[in-house]
Write a protein that holds these residues in place. Structure first.
Motif, PDB file in Angstrom:
ATOM      1  N   MET A 128      -1.312  17.437   4.593  1.00 60.36           N
ATOM      2  CA  MET A 128      -0.436  17.186   5.695  1.00 60.36           C
ATOM      3  C   MET A 128      -0.817  16.748   7.066  1.00 60.36           C
ATOM      4  SD  MET A 128       2.207  20.301   6.963  1.00 60.36           S
ATOM      5  CE  MET A 128       2.926  20.387   5.402  1.00 60.36           C
ATOM      6  N   LEU A 129       0.015  15.640   7.269  1.00 60.40           N
ATOM      7  CA  LEU A 129      -0.383  15.161   8.709  1.00 60.40           C
ATOM      8  C   LEU A 129       0.470  15.876   9.788  1.00 60.40           C
ATOM      9  CD1 LEU A 129       0.623  11.493   7.693  1.00 60.40           C
ATOM     10  CD2 LEU A 129      -1.485  12.486   7.887  1.00 60.40           C
ATOM     11  N   THR A 130      -0.544  16.568  10.637  1.00 58.04           N
ATOM     12  CA  THR A 130      -0.341  17.300  11.680  1.00 58.04           C
ATOM     13  C   THR A 130       0.108  16.359  13.078  1.00 58.04           C
ATOM     14  OG1 THR A 130      -2.582  17.644  12.463  1.00 58.04           O
ATOM     15  CG2 THR A 130      -1.619  19.208  10.816  1.00 58.04           C
ATOM     16  N   CYS A 131      -0.483  15.406  13.005  1.00 54.93           N
ATOM     17  CA  CYS A 131      -0.046  14.501  14.377  1.00 54.93           C
ATOM     18  C   CYS A 131       1.130  13.845  14.111  1.00 54.93           C
ATOM     19  CB  CYS A 131      -1.289  13.339  14.468  1.00 54.93           C
ATOM     20  SG  CYS A 131      -1.105  12.213  16.039  1.00 54.93           S
ATOM     21  N   SER A 132       2.085  13.891  14.830  1.00 55.27           N
ATOM     22  CA  SER A 132       3.495  13.261  14.772  1.00 55.27           C
ATOM     23  C   SER A 132       3.431  11.839  14.603  1.00 55.27           C
ATOM     24  CB  SER A 132       4.418  13.715  16.051  1.00 55.27           C
ATOM     25  OG  SER A 132       3.803  13.231  17.177  1.00 55.27           O
ATOM     26  N   ARG A 133       2.601  11.135  15.376  1.00 51.67           N
ATOM     27  CA  ARG A 133       2.378   9.472  14.926  1.00 51.67           C
ATOM     28  C   ARG A 133       2.031   9.222  13.592  1.00 51.67           C
ATOM     29  NH1 ARG A 133       0.205   7.207  20.706  1.00 51.67           N
ATOM     30  NH2 ARG A 133       1.766   7.836  22.023  1.00 51.67           N
ATOM     31  N   PHE A 134       0.846   9.901  13.207  1.00 56.19           N
ATOM     32  CA  PHE A 134       0.236   9.809  12.036  1.00 56.19           C
ATOM     33  C   PHE A 134       1.492  10.173  10.936  1.00 56.19           C
ATOM     34  CE2 PHE A 134      -4.038  10.181  13.546  1.00 56.19           C
ATOM     35  CZ  PHE A 134      -4.487   8.646  13.507  1.00 56.19           C
ATOM     36  N   ARG A 135       2.152  11.114  10.970  1.00 54.08           N
ATOM     37  CA  ARG A 135       3.075  11.601  10.232  1.00 54.08           C
ATOM     38  C   ARG A 135       4.187  10.584  10.066  1.00 54.08           C
ATOM     39  NH1 ARG A 135       4.376  16.612   7.877  1.00 54.08           N
ATOM     40  NH2 ARG A 135       6.624  16.637   7.121  1.00 54.08           N
ATOM     41  N   SER A 136       4.722   9.985  11.251  1.00 51.70           N
ATOM     42  CA  SER A 136       5.584   9.023  11.348  1.00 51.70           C
ATOM     43  C   SER A 136       5.367   7.790  10.512  1.00 51.70           C
ATOM     44  CB  SER A 136       5.972   8.870  12.752  1.00 51.70           C
ATOM     45  OG  SER A 136       7.092   7.566  12.864  1.00 51.70           O
ATOM     46  N   ALA A 137       4.127   7.548  10.879  1.00 54.38           N
ATOM     47  CA  ALA A 137       3.418   6.262  10.291  1.00 54.38           C
ATOM     48  C   ALA A 137       3.370   6.468   8.556  1.00 54.38           C
ATOM     49  CB  ALA A 137       2.008   5.842  10.629  1.00 54.38           C
ATOM     50  N   GLY A 138       2.855   7.562   8.149  1.00 56.29           N
ATOM     51  CA  GLY A 138       2.927   7.699   6.784  1.00 56.29           C
ATOM     52  C   GLY A 138       4.146   7.826   6.015  1.00 56.29           C
ATOM     53  N   GLU A 139       5.221   8.167   6.773  1.00 51.31           N
ATOM     54  CA  GLU A 139       6.631   8.343   6.151  1.00 51.31           C
ATOM     55  C   GLU A 139       7.657   7.018   6.537  1.00 51.31           C
ATOM     56  OE1 GLU A 139       8.069  12.023   7.381  1.00 51.31           O
ATOM     57  OE2 GLU A 139       7.168  13.094   6.090  1.00 51.31           O
ATOM     58  N   SER A 140       6.853   5.950   6.949  1.00 53.00           N
ATOM     59  CA  SER A 140       7.617   4.595   7.372  1.00 53.00           C
ATOM     60  C   SER A 140       7.823   4.064   6.111  1.00 53.00           C
ATOM     61  CB  SER A 140       6.726   3.816   8.402  1.00 53.00           C
ATOM     62  OG  SER A 140       5.712   3.421   7.623  1.00 53.00           O
ATOM     63  N   LYS A 141       8.681   3.189   6.148  1.00 53.17           N
ATOM     64  CA  LYS A 141       9.389   2.289   4.874  1.00 53.17           C
ATOM     65  C   LYS A 141       8.276   1.700   4.476  1.00 53.17           C
ATOM     66  CE  LYS A 141      13.058  -0.464   3.092  1.00 53.17           C
ATOM     67  NZ  LYS A 141      14.388  -0.860   3.494  1.00 53.17           N
ATOM     68  N   ARG A 142       7.436   0.825   5.437  1.00 55.18           N
ATOM     69  CA  ARG A 142       6.274   0.232   4.776  1.00 55.18           C
ATOM     70  C   ARG A 142       5.277   0.881   3.933  1.00 55.18           C
ATOM     71  NH1 ARG A 142       3.306  -3.893   8.854  1.00 55.18           N
ATOM     72  NH2 ARG A 142       5.377  -4.929   8.816  1.00 55.18           N
ATOM     73  N   ALA A 143       5.027   2.227   4.648  1.00 52.58           N
ATOM     74  CA  ALA A 143       4.031   2.874   4.073  1.00 52.58           C
ATOM     75  C   ALA A 143       4.446   3.488   2.532  1.00 52.58           C
ATOM     76  CB  ALA A 143       3.520   4.140   4.835  1.00 52.58           C
ATOM     77  N   LEU A 144       5.810   3.742   2.615  1.00 57.27           N
ATOM     78  CA  LEU A 144       6.109   4.464   1.495  1.00 57.27           C
ATOM     79  C   LEU A 144       6.459   3.448   0.220  1.00 57.27           C
ATOM     80  CD1 LEU A 144       8.686   6.866   2.914  1.00 57.27           C
ATOM     81  CD2 LEU A 144       6.825   7.424   1.775  1.00 57.27           C
ATOM     82  N   ALA A 145       6.692   1.969   0.525  1.00 57.64           N
ATOM     83  CA  ALA A 145       6.567   1.205  -0.242  1.00 57.64           C
ATOM     84  C   ALA A 145       5.516   0.935  -1.167  1.00 57.64           C
ATOM     85  CB  ALA A 145       7.100  -0.163   0.463  1.00 57.64           C
ATOM     86  N   LEU A 146       4.456   1.199  -0.499  1.00 59.12           N
ATOM     87  CA  LEU A 146       3.015   1.001  -1.306  1.00 59.12           C
ATOM     88  C   LEU A 146       2.582   2.234  -2.145  1.00 59.12           C
ATOM     89  CD1 LEU A 146       1.075  -0.772   1.683  1.00 59.12           C
ATOM     90  CD2 LEU A 146       2.297  -1.735  -0.353  1.00 59.12           C
ATOM     91  N   ALA A 147       3.472   3.122  -2.297  1.00 58.71           N
ATOM     92  CA  ALA A 147       3.045   4.506  -3.067  1.00 58.71           C
ATOM     93  C   ALA A 147       2.550   4.199  -4.343  1.00 58.71           C
ATOM     94  CB  ALA A 147       4.393   5.437  -2.950  1.00 58.71           C
ATOM     95  N   ASP A 148       1.566   4.696  -4.442  1.00 61.65           N
ATOM     96  CA  ASP A 148       0.930   4.381  -6.060  1.00 61.65           C
ATOM     97  C   ASP A 148       0.941   5.695  -6.927  1.00 61.65           C
ATOM     98  OD1 ASP A 148      -1.052   5.540  -4.778  1.00 61.65           O
ATOM     99  OD2 ASP A 148      -2.535   3.817  -4.891  1.00 61.65           O
ATOM    100  N   GLU A 149       0.142   5.451  -7.970  1.00 62.54           N
ATOM    101  CA  GLU A 149      -0.024   6.837  -8.912  1.00 62.54           C
ATOM    102  C   GLU A 149      -0.791   7.822  -7.880  1.00 62.54           C
ATOM    103  OE1 GLU A 149      -1.788   7.763 -13.407  1.00 62.54           O
ATOM    104  OE2 GLU A 149      -1.983   5.655 -12.252  1.00 62.54           O
ATOM    105  N   SER A 150      -1.774   7.481  -7.270  1.00 58.43           N
ATOM    106  CA  SER A 150      -2.547   8.666  -6.657  1.00 58.43           C
ATOM    107  C   SER A 150      -1.796   9.503  -5.764  1.00 58.43           C
ATOM    108  CB  SER A 150      -3.928   7.964  -5.764  1.00 58.43           C
ATOM    109  OG  SER A 150      -3.154   7.141  -4.769  1.00 58.43           O
ATOM    110  N   LEU A 151      -0.724   8.943  -5.005  1.00 59.41           N
ATOM    111  CA  LEU A 151       0.426   9.529  -4.111  1.00 59.41           C
ATOM    112  C   LEU A 151       1.371  10.148  -5.052  1.00 59.41           C
ATOM    113  CD1 LEU A 151       0.978   7.142  -1.063  1.00 59.41           C
ATOM    114  CD2 LEU A 151      -0.710   9.247  -1.379  1.00 59.41           C
ATOM    115  N   LEU A 152       1.578   9.673  -6.234  1.00 59.97           N
ATOM    116  CA  LEU A 152       2.611  10.419  -7.197  1.00 59.97           C
ATOM    117  C   LEU A 152       2.136  11.255  -8.220  1.00 59.97           C
ATOM    118  CD1 LEU A 152       4.793   7.157  -7.492  1.00 59.97           C
ATOM    119  CD2 LEU A 152       5.271   9.054  -6.056  1.00 59.97           C
ATOM    120  N   ASP A 153       0.927  11.734  -8.085  1.00 58.43           N
ATOM    121  CA  ASP A 153       0.373  12.668  -8.893  1.00 58.43           C
ATOM    122  C   ASP A 153       0.739  14.134  -8.700  1.00 58.43           C
ATOM    123  OD1 ASP A 153      -1.084  13.821 -10.966  1.00 58.43           O
ATOM    124  OD2 ASP A 153      -2.991  13.676 -10.001  1.00 58.43           O
ATOM    125  N   ILE A 154       2.147  14.363  -8.739  1.00 57.91           N
ATOM    126  CA  ILE A 154       2.914  15.565  -8.341  1.00 57.91           C
ATOM    127  C   ILE A 154       2.881  16.536  -9.330  1.00 57.91           C
ATOM    128  CG2 ILE A 154       5.080  16.395  -7.656  1.00 57.91           C
ATOM    129  CD1 ILE A 154       5.766  13.627  -6.618  1.00 57.91           C
TER     130      ILE A 154
END
Length: 366
Positions: A1-27
């Motif tokens: 979990m990203l505790t820094c608000s800036r990192f969290r915001s960057a991680g949930e940005s549209k550009r970052a989510l568009a690159l979600a691959d199998e490693s991130l979707l191993d749910i």
């Protein structure tokens, strides 16, 4: 979990989510209603092709993945869903259940088609299997030609291993395409070589399964109490389970397959209860690492010898035969010392019954 608000915001940005691959979707399935579903949906909205494939597979095959469960399942799944989804929506009307189920499957198929168009290799094979079986529709909706065309597209444009293997079986069987056994065998050989180079060697798993089965078979042949059909079936199941356990150490399922297996409680991790049960009269694919389930009764093809297992595709059947089913298929039970008795065969007391007269030799499933 990203505790820094800036990192969290960057991680949930549209550009970052568009690159979600199998490693991130191993749910894990148990996390679906604890934020994983929202994350995956955000990735889909951001344009991630892999997320479209993952969410599409879940939406099409997983009962209740949209949060709606049948009233008749409420008591059965009360404890299961208590910690997973605090307020699941329950549908009491059968018409409403069917409407929501059809809408969920239609969205899943749409997302899978989007993923295939965006270049996700595995999406071509998944869509092909749906066309082969007429999944989500009726028996008359089967379209082998469209399924074979999808496998050809996945093989030619993306060099997809699963599509190449399925197309090889189609060419050997003349299913959806004109029969060409030579080309089919060539594609199957290429798929096996690609698996070996990727470290997903089916051949290594088959060798390990055969060795494990041989150890158990040798122990069973020394017993003298396997003289009934039930005992023979139990012995065969024991051998097949040993082969399956040994093979799984050499095989790796995709994150989508693992999710489907965990959702219905067929995964390796049996600590968590299944999130849903299969609709009455339906079953899942018998391949241990597949996870696909029937959308209607008798959708998958069954083994033509024993009739006790079903497969979503020819590639799943071929792999499972080599891994475990050849040790448990009914015509092979004579290997464990069982011969049909006179009483079981219905013959007279003077008649002689041998395993050869009672059973036919096993062939790969159809």
């Amino acid at each position: 979990m990203l505790t820094c608000s800036r990192f969290r915001s960057a991680g949930e940005s549209k550009r970052a989510l568009a690159l979600a691959d199998e490693s991130l979707l191993d749910i894990k399935a148990t996390q679906w209603f604890k934020g994983a579903k929202a994350f995956a949906e955000k990735a889909v909205a951001a344009g991630s092709a892999r997320a479209s494939f993952f969410v599409g597979s879940v939406a099409f095959y997983c009962e209740g993945s949209d949060g709606f469960f049948e009233t008749s399942h409420e008591d059965t799944h009360k404890d299961t869903h208590k910690d997973i989804h605090k307020d699941p929506l329950r549908c009491s009307s059968e018409t409403e259940i069917e409407r929501r189920r059809d809408a969920r499957r239609a969205r899943g198929a749409s997302l899978l088609a989007r993923a295939a168009t965006a270049g996700v290799k595995e999406a071509h094979h998944t869509l092909a299997v749906m066309h082969f079986n007429g999944s989500g529709g009726r028996r008359r909706d089967k379209d082998p030609e469209a399924g074979a065309a999808l496998c050809a597209r996945g093989n030619i444009l993306f060099d997809c291993v699963s599509a190449k293997r399925e197309l090889g079986h189609c060419l050997q069987d003349g299913f959806g395409v004109e029969q060409d056994s030579v080309l089919g065998a060539k594609l199957l050989k290429e798929a096996a070589d690609m698996d070996a180079r990727a470290g997903n060697g089916l051949d290594a798993a088959v060798v390990a399964a055969s060795r494990a089965a041989a150890v158990v078979e040798e122990r069973l042949r020394k017993r003298n109490d396997i003289n009934t059909l039930n005992a023979a079936v139990a012995a065969a199941a024991e051998v097949a389970e040993a082969a399956k356990t040994a093979a799984q150490a050499h095989l790796t399922a995709t994150c989508e397959n693992r999710f489907l297996l965990d959702w219905y409680g067929d995964g390796v991790d049996d600590a968590s209860a299944p999130l849903a049960t299969l609709p009455l009269g339906t079953t899942s694919c018998s391949h241990p690492l597949c996870g696909r389930v029937e959308t209607r009764r008798h959708e998958f093809r069954r083994c033509s010898c024993c009739g006790r297992v079903r497969y979503c595709s020819r590639s799943c059947q071929g792999a499972d035969w080599r891994l475990q089913h050849k040790f448990a298929c009914l015509p092979l039970l004579e290997l464990y010392g069982w011969a049909e008795s006179d009483a079981e065969s219905g013959d007279s007391e003077d008649a002689e019954t041998t395993p050869e007269s009672a059973l036919v030799f096993a062939q790969p499933c159809e």
